[in-house]
Design a protein around this motif. Structure first.
Motif, PDB file in Angstrom:
ATOM      1  N   ARG A  12      40.116  41.404 117.710  1.00 20.49           N
ATOM      2  CA  ARG A  12      41.459  40.801 117.363  1.00 20.49           C
ATOM      3  C   ARG A  12      42.273  41.104 118.426  1.00 20.49           C
ATOM      4  NH1 ARG A  12      40.896  43.596 111.119  1.00 20.49           N
ATOM      5  NH2 ARG A  12      39.125  42.774 110.704  1.00 20.49           N
ATOM      6  N   GLY A  65      39.691  36.878 116.050  1.00 21.15           N
ATOM      7  CA  GLY A  65      40.654  37.370 115.305  1.00 21.15           C
ATOM      8  C   GLY A  65      40.223  37.470 113.991  1.00 21.15           C
ATOM      9  N   THR A 124      45.223  32.341 118.765  1.00 16.56           N
ATOM     10  CA  THR A 124      44.164  32.199 117.827  1.00 16.56           C
ATOM     11  C   THR A 124      44.470  30.899 116.960  1.00 16.56           C
ATOM     12  OG1 THR A 124      45.034  33.854 116.379  1.00 16.56           O
ATOM     13  CG2 THR A 124      43.390  34.410 117.803  1.00 16.56           C
ATOM     14  N   SER A 176      46.293  41.954 111.635  1.00 19.32           N
ATOM     15  CA  SER A 176      45.657  40.914 112.436  1.00 19.32           C
ATOM     16  C   SER A 176      45.543  39.797 111.567  1.00 19.32           C
ATOM     17  CB  SER A 176      44.098  41.463 112.275  1.00 19.32           C
ATOM     18  OG  SER A 176      43.296  40.381 112.892  1.00 19.32           O
ATOM     19  N   GLU A 203      48.853  37.884 111.960  1.00 18.40           N
ATOM     20  CA  GLU A 203      49.157  37.649 113.119  1.00 18.40           C
ATOM     21  C   GLU A 203      48.249  36.419 113.780  1.00 18.40           C
ATOM     22  OE1 GLU A 203      51.605  37.808 115.037  1.00 18.40           O
ATOM     23  OE2 GLU A 203      52.640  39.600 114.218  1.00 18.40           O
ATOM     24  N   HIS A 204      46.832  36.657 113.349  1.00 22.53           N
ATOM     25  CA  HIS A 204      45.893  36.050 113.951  1.00 22.53           C
ATOM     26  C   HIS A 204      45.272  34.606 113.053  1.00 22.53           C
ATOM     27  CE1 HIS A 204      44.571  39.517 116.042  1.00 22.53           C
ATOM     28  NE2 HIS A 204      45.013  38.507 117.262  1.00 22.53           N
TER      29      HIS A 204
END
Length: 277
Positions: A66, A60, A72, A192, A195-196
Motif C-alpha cells: 500500500r 494497494g 493505483t 488505504s 486513497e488506493h
C-alpha cells in the motif's frame, strides 16, 4: 485453496500473488471493494483443468503493498500488469477479470492485443457506469474526512455496500463478510481503502478507451448478473454491441459478485470459453 502464497517485486512495488499449475496461463484480476479472495471458489477448478493460474492482489489492495506515493488507478494497474506478466515470463495469456479488473483487462487488450488470447469480463465497469450512485454519495460525503471515521463506522459503511453485491444477502455474512472487511481492519487499512481504491473510482479511465473497443480483435465474453445493483445490465449489452463478435451471458438471480452468488456457473462459463477453438 490458499488464495495467495507468494510475493513478487515488480516495477519497484510488492504484489501478493499465486502462480500454480501448468499449461496456458489464465490471469484472474479482481475488482473493488475486493481482493483475490473473490476467486477462491473458481481458480482451483480452472487449475485442475490443466491451466496455469495466476491470481494476485492489485497494488494497494489485499495483501499487496500500500504505497504512499504511487498511482493505483485503473490506468496504472494496467501498466503494472505488463510488468507482472514480464516478471512471470508470460508472453500471452487468457484473462478473466471482474469489476474494475474488467476495465484493466479491456485497457490491456486495447494496448497489448498480442498478449491476450481471450478475455472474459464479469460485471465490468465501463463507459460512464462508475462510480455507482451509492459510491458517488460516499465519495461526496466521506472522501475529505475519512481519516476521522471510526472502525465501527467504516465497517458499517462497507458492510452496507458489500451486501449490495449479491442477490442473496445471506451469502455476504459471517466468515465471507469478515474476509472482505479484513484488509481494512486498521487505521492504515481504512486510509488505504479510500486513497488506493475509492479515490480512483473515475469513469475517465473507461471513457477514454470507449472508441477503441470497436477495434478489438481478441475474443471477448461478457458475463453479467441480471440483478447487479452497481453495474446495470444495459452496460453489458452496450459492451456486447460495441466489441466485435463479443457474446453476452446473463445469469439470473445473481448480482455484482457473481463468484459469490453462483461460483459454479462462473466456473462453467470460464471453462466453456477457454475451450473454444
Amino acid at each position: 485453496m490458499t488464495v495467495l502464497t507468494d510475493n513478487l517485486v515488480v516495477d519497484g512495488v510488492r504484489l501478493a500473488y499465486r502462480d500454480q499449475g501448468q499449461g496456458m496461463p489464465v490471469v484472474f484480476i479482481h475488482g473493488t471493494p475486493s481482493h483475490a479472495y473473490e476467486w477462491r471458489d473458481v481458480v482451483p477448478h480452472i487449475e485442475a483443468d490443466g491451466f496455469r493460474t495466476v491470481t494476485y492482489d492489485l497494488l494497494g489492495y489485499g495483501r499487496s503493498e500500500r504505497p504512499v506515493d504511487r498511482d493505483t488507478s485503473v490506468a496504472a494497474q494496467t501498466e503494472l500488469l505488463v510488468h507482472l506478466l514480464d516478471a512471470l515470463d508470460i508472453d500471452r495469456a487468457d484473462i478473466v477479470a471482474h469489476d474494475i479488473g474488467g476495465a484493466i483487462g479491456l485497457r490491456f487488450a486495447v494496448a497489448h492485443p498480442e498478449r491476450v488470447r481471450r478475455l472474459l469480463i464479469i460485471d465490468s465497469v465501463s463507459y460512464d457506469s462508475w462510480p455507482s450512485p451509492t459510491w458517488r454519495r460516499i465519495i461526496d460525503e466521506h472522501l475529505d474526512d475519512f481519516t476521522s471515521m471510526s472502525q465501527e463506522a467504516f465497517d458499517d459503511l462497507l458492510t452496507r455496500q458489500l451486501t449490495m453485491t449479491v442477490a442473496d444477502a445471506s451469502l455476504m455474512t459471517g466468515d465471507v463478510l469478515r474476509a472482505y472487511l479484513a484488509p481494512h481492519r486498521s487505521a492504515l487499512g481504512r486510509v488505504s481503502f479510500f486513497e488506493h481504491q475509492v479515490r480512483h473510482y473515475d469513469a475517465k479511465y473507461t471513457e477514454e478507451i470507449s472508441d477503441a473497443l470497436g477495434r478489438l480483435t481478441v475474443p471477448v465474453r461478457i458475463l453479467w448478473g441480471e440483478k447487479d445493483q452497481w453495474q446495470p445490465l444495459h452496460y453489458g449489452r452496450r459492451l456486447r454491441d460495441t466489441i466485435p463478435d463479443a457474446d453476452l451471458v446473463t445469469v439470473p438471480d445473481a448480482g455484482h459478485f457473481l463468484m459469490e452468488d453462483t461460483p459454479e456457473r462462473v466456473v462453467e462459463e470460464i471453462r466453456n470459453f477457454l475451450a473454444l477453438p
